[in-house]
Enzyme design. Sequence first.
Site, PDB file in Angstrom:
ATOM      1  N   SER A 173       0.845  -1.196   0.000  1.00  0.00           N
ATOM      2  CA  SER A 173       0.000   0.000   0.000  1.00  0.00           C
ATOM      3  C   SER A 173       0.874   1.237   0.000  1.00  0.00           C
ATOM      4  O   SER A 173       1.961   1.251   0.583  1.00  0.00           O
ATOM      5  CB  SER A 173      -0.921   0.015   1.226  1.00  0.00           C
ATOM      6  OG  SER A 173      -0.168   0.172   2.412  1.00  0.00           O
TER       7      SER A 173
ATOM      8  N   GLU B 182      -0.492   1.452 -13.189  1.00  0.00           N
ATOM      9  CA  GLU B 182      -1.243   0.713 -12.181  1.00  0.00           C
ATOM     10  C   GLU B 182      -2.683   1.191 -12.147  1.00  0.00           C
ATOM     11  O   GLU B 182      -3.036   2.198 -12.779  1.00  0.00           O
ATOM     12  CB  GLU B 182      -0.612   0.894 -10.791  1.00  0.00           C
ATOM     13  CG  GLU B 182       0.781   0.305 -10.653  1.00  0.00           C
ATOM     14  CD  GLU B 182       1.309   0.407  -9.230  1.00  0.00           C
ATOM     15  OE1 GLU B 182       0.533   0.798  -8.343  1.00  0.00           O
ATOM     16  OE2 GLU B 182       2.491   0.098  -9.025  1.00  0.00           O
TER      17      GLU B 182
END
Length: 385
Positions: A152, A271
């Site tokens: 993350s 992404e």
Amino acid sequence: MSFTAKILLLGSGELGREFTISAKRLGAYVIACDSYAAAPAMQVADASEVFSMLDGALLRAAMEKHDPDFIVPEIEAIRTEVLGELEAEGRTVVPSARAAAMTMNRDNIRDLAANELGLRTSRYRFAESLEEVLAGAEHTGLPCVIKPVMSSSGKGQSTVRSADELEQAWTYAVGNMRGDRPRVIVEEFIDFDYEITLLTVRTREGILYCPPIGHRQERGDYMESWQPTPMSGAARSDAQAMAAAVVNNLGGYGIFGVEFFVRGDEVIFSELSPRPHDTGMVTLISQNLSEFDLHARAVLGLPIPEIRLRAPSASAVILADREAENFHFEGLGEALAAAEDVRLFGKPVTRKNRRMGVALATGADTEEARGRATEAAGRVKIRYD
């Protein structure tokens, strides 16, 4: 109790906090879930649950207890096969259980983009050992970027410029991964002109796009973002087409943060996150509807008017520099004298380089806005008791 919908929010960080506020303004009842108590979204939600989202039995138990209309993931580290089971049983997962599964790990979404959809990406290889990292770097060439397939906020990411740095990068990536699979992606280092996040909203009426958001990272983590970012018409059209291809493949409704590298008119897919994006915090001040408002409306099936940019705007993060449970903030007044808004996230503990807040500013252009936001963020001091 009267409410428009019941939402089970999986992950309760700062993005979940702002989404909860937006959803509650639309009359929703929100149950905020995370692995620790007093998480930011829990402080503004109607109810909360503390458990690991990687525990499938506890995830199902929370769903059965609260019987939500929508299950809304805010983090990647979730037992996604349980989400698939719940969706098959008639539950609504946002944007879809497949989207959550495909984006939980970078390998799935990268293979979808590059191999199934034929989008332009960097050269890459996946690796589960140092030997495979070495082979991957031979394929991509140096410099290269190594990062965990599941993490993350850019944790575990590093740029490798010489072969003797590969082992250290592998160790760093595995040490900062989420989940229980030691797997990394080794990818070509793109010498880009700039990188953007294209917030893409998939609704029942079609796809909407926010103006491109530029951003700067350190250690793979966002430090500041600004909107708009100048792009040629050709590059912007290509980015929108590529974003549409991916989000339509993933399905469901909500906002997607789609990241691209841009080099001239060439756009390279990087992404995707099927939820509000950290760089999109700037939309709290830059747009008529923030990314959180847009996500809430798309999830609930409510109309979305034209997305309008209010003014050139920027965000800059406020970081902690150590781990502590006892701390306080100083300089908030000084910060608000330099910029329009400061949001403190309410995280109960600090960690080194943990985002604790964000400063938001507008300007005559993005450079002025960036300067004001950065100055304001620097005026907020974390004092450790």
